[in-house]
Write a protein that holds these residues in place. Sequence first.
Motif, PDB file in Angstrom:
ATOM      1  N   GLN A 208     -48.598 -34.539  37.422  1.00 28.40           N
ATOM      2  CA  GLN A 208     -47.668 -33.656  38.542  1.00 28.40           C
ATOM      3  C   GLN A 208     -46.321 -34.066  37.707  1.00 28.40           C
ATOM      4  OE1 GLN A 208     -47.216 -37.274  40.974  1.00 28.40           O
ATOM      5  NE2 GLN A 208     -45.482 -37.781  40.205  1.00 28.40           N
ATOM      6  N   LEU A 209     -45.482 -32.111  38.110  1.00 29.20           N
ATOM      7  CA  LEU A 209     -43.877 -32.435  38.326  1.00 29.20           C
ATOM      8  C   LEU A 209     -42.969 -32.108  39.704  1.00 29.20           C
ATOM      9  CD1 LEU A 209     -44.572 -28.316  37.558  1.00 29.20           C
ATOM     10  CD2 LEU A 209     -44.382 -30.213  36.421  1.00 29.20           C
ATOM     11  N   LYS A 210     -42.106 -33.018  38.197  1.00 30.63           N
ATOM     12  CA  LYS A 210     -40.721 -33.796  39.237  1.00 30.63           C
ATOM     13  C   LYS A 210     -39.890 -32.650  38.921  1.00 30.63           C
ATOM     14  CE  LYS A 210     -39.606 -37.856  40.230  1.00 30.63           C
ATOM     15  NZ  LYS A 210     -39.397 -39.011  39.690  1.00 30.63           N
TER      16      LYS A 210
ATOM     17  N   VAL B  53     -36.935 -30.145  34.643  1.00 33.11           N
ATOM     18  CA  VAL B  53     -38.413 -30.554  35.264  1.00 33.11           C
ATOM     19  C   VAL B  53     -39.006 -31.374  34.562  1.00 33.11           C
ATOM     20  CG1 VAL B  53     -40.654 -29.628  35.193  1.00 33.11           C
ATOM     21  CG2 VAL B  53     -39.146 -28.211  35.989  1.00 33.11           C
ATOM     22  N   GLU B  54     -39.943 -32.924  34.933  1.00 30.50           N
ATOM     23  CA  GLU B  54     -40.111 -33.559  34.648  1.00 30.50           C
ATOM     24  C   GLU B  54     -41.913 -33.471  34.317  1.00 30.50           C
ATOM     25  OE1 GLU B  54     -38.764 -37.358  35.337  1.00 30.50           O
ATOM     26  OE2 GLU B  54     -36.794 -36.893  35.026  1.00 30.50           O
ATOM     27  N   LYS B  55     -42.257 -33.912  33.374  1.00 28.67           N
ATOM     28  CA  LYS B  55     -43.898 -33.966  33.835  1.00 28.67           C
ATOM     29  C   LYS B  55     -44.819 -34.841  33.406  1.00 28.67           C
ATOM     30  CE  LYS B  55     -44.477 -28.638  32.418  1.00 28.67           C
ATOM     31  NZ  LYS B  55     -44.900 -27.626  30.961  1.00 28.67           N
TER      32      LYS B  55
ATOM     33  N   PRO C  47     -52.022 -25.044  35.513  1.00 33.25           N
ATOM     34  CA  PRO C  47     -52.097 -24.972  34.357  1.00 33.25           C
ATOM     35  C   PRO C  47     -52.120 -22.968  33.753  1.00 33.25           C
ATOM     36  CG  PRO C  47     -53.901 -25.595  33.954  1.00 33.25           C
ATOM     37  CD  PRO C  47     -53.234 -25.726  35.196  1.00 33.25           C
TER      38      PRO C  47
ATOM     39  N   LYS D 243     -47.429 -31.867  43.034  1.00 33.18           N
ATOM     40  CA  LYS D 243     -49.046 -32.509  42.597  1.00 33.18           C
ATOM     41  C   LYS D 243     -50.172 -30.910  41.892  1.00 33.18           C
ATOM     42  CE  LYS D 243     -49.068 -37.045  43.983  1.00 33.18           C
ATOM     43  NZ  LYS D 243     -49.334 -37.477  45.253  1.00 33.18           N
TER      44      LYS D 243
ATOM     45  N   TYR E  42     -50.071 -28.925  39.791  1.00 31.76           N
ATOM     46  CA  TYR E  42     -49.222 -27.562  39.441  1.00 31.76           C
ATOM     47  C   TYR E  42     -50.472 -26.271  38.410  1.00 31.76           C
ATOM     48  CZ  TYR E  42     -46.208 -24.051  38.164  1.00 31.76           C
ATOM     49  OH  TYR E  42     -45.488 -23.188  38.751  1.00 31.76           O
TER      50      TYR E  42
ATOM     51  N   SER F  59     -48.684 -22.530  42.782  1.00 33.10           N
ATOM     52  CA  SER F  59     -48.420 -22.479  42.232  1.00 33.10           C
ATOM     53  C   SER F  59     -46.784 -22.246  41.805  1.00 33.10           C
ATOM     54  CB  SER F  59     -49.054 -23.085  41.007  1.00 33.10           C
ATOM     55  OG  SER F  59     -50.556 -23.410  41.783  1.00 33.10           O
TER      56      SER F  59
ATOM     57  N   GLN G  99     -46.815 -20.941  34.056  1.00 30.48           N
ATOM     58  CA  GLN G  99     -46.125 -21.675  33.434  1.00 30.48           C
ATOM     59  C   GLN G  99     -44.892 -20.359  32.727  1.00 30.48           C
ATOM     60  OE1 GLN G  99     -46.700 -24.896  32.413  1.00 30.48           O
ATOM     61  NE2 GLN G  99     -48.062 -25.180  33.754  1.00 30.48           N
TER      62      GLN G  99
END
Length: 429
Positions: free
Chosen positions: A69-71, A63-65, A45, A41, A43, A24, A50
């Motif tokens: 998943q994270l983009k 970063v978009e959550k 926590p 996908k 990732y 991660s 983090q």
Amino acid sequence: MIKTVQPANSLIGELHLPPDKSISQRAAIFSLLHDGVSVVKNYSPAQDPQSTLSCVQQLGAEVEKADGQLKIKGTGRDGLKKPVKDLDCGNSGTAMRLLSGVLTGAGISAKLIGDPSLSARTMKRIIDPMEAMGAHILARNSQYAPLFINRIDALKPMKYELPIPSAQLKSCVLLAGLFGDEPTQVIEILPSRDHTERLLNLDQKMVQHRKIISASREDVIPEQSYTIPGDFSAAAFWLVAAAIQEKAELVLKNIGLNPTRNALLDILKDMGADIAIENEHNEGAEPAGDIVVRQSSLKALDIDPKMIPNCIDELPIIAVAMLFAEGSSVIAGAEELRHKETDRIMAMAKMLKAVGADFEEKEDGLIIHGNPDFTFEQATFESFHDHRIAMSAAVLSLKSRKECKIRDAESAAVSYPGFWEDLGLVAKG
């Protein structure tokens, strides 16, 4: 938090374990360096990943959550931003060491800080090669965080022979090398975790039993779009718990099976554990599969010191397995354990002493005189705020005759936030 653990009569069930922390954190850092968008996908926590994710955002990643998943939109090697505040790595040695390589390579001036535990761990191993590559690093007592990193002169590619098998040190040097016009080569004598080489698709070759890994600007940093597999280090606790518990059968779903990480599998199989792998497949560059483990009859084992780097995090729970094995087992060549989140050799010795085990503490390990019929009345365990000690104590507690208590049990959340809930799901009284 003091956690009370009841003895168990059986362990039955199926578990989906937390995402691999090491992968991660690399996914976040490598997505930052990729010039484009990565979709990660599953990732983790947990606190360490983090902290890493927060640091890469400060360095310019968007970063978009959403939808689990994270983009991550990366900056590419030449787009990193100077952070406006300190990069807080929390408790993560992976974040501090790998980001030191990124900052050195990119020539970004920044301050890396961490919590009291991380700030007590030496960074001397990465400071020396980073300064050899041109960085100027100020550190407390020349080796402890906070680290002030700056590079004014040109980056100096290097050939670097690893003094110890360390994936974090190796990754630090390779990440700095990614910014060089000429290749930086890391020479590895004993194997260590190879997530960085896999995920970055770096050139590797074997020369006279030594692995040589190269990194430079010529390397295209690949998109990091994949599903993070379950953490093998988390699976380790359940592998041992089921192996030593009567009426046990656990299925651990989609676990990372990287051969430089899963030495515990070979160790437990050599001890006689009933373990099977099903549904083998790849998650990106990483092998994964389902692990099935059942009640077993274990025999003693001397761990080959060459295997220690590939099971260093699992040694506390391996010590628990050895306690219930027939004969005397030896852990040696593991002095590095004294420099983890706590002195883990000392912590393991305290845990064994609390239950009246027959063992000897050595400077670089333990000798444990096991007994398949070993039992104890009850105990109170000190976790020393170390997640792996807390979870190892929980597994040991399942074998008691009465309830046990574990101090500072919340430390398990560092790597396994749902551990206590999963324990409640599969442990049958």
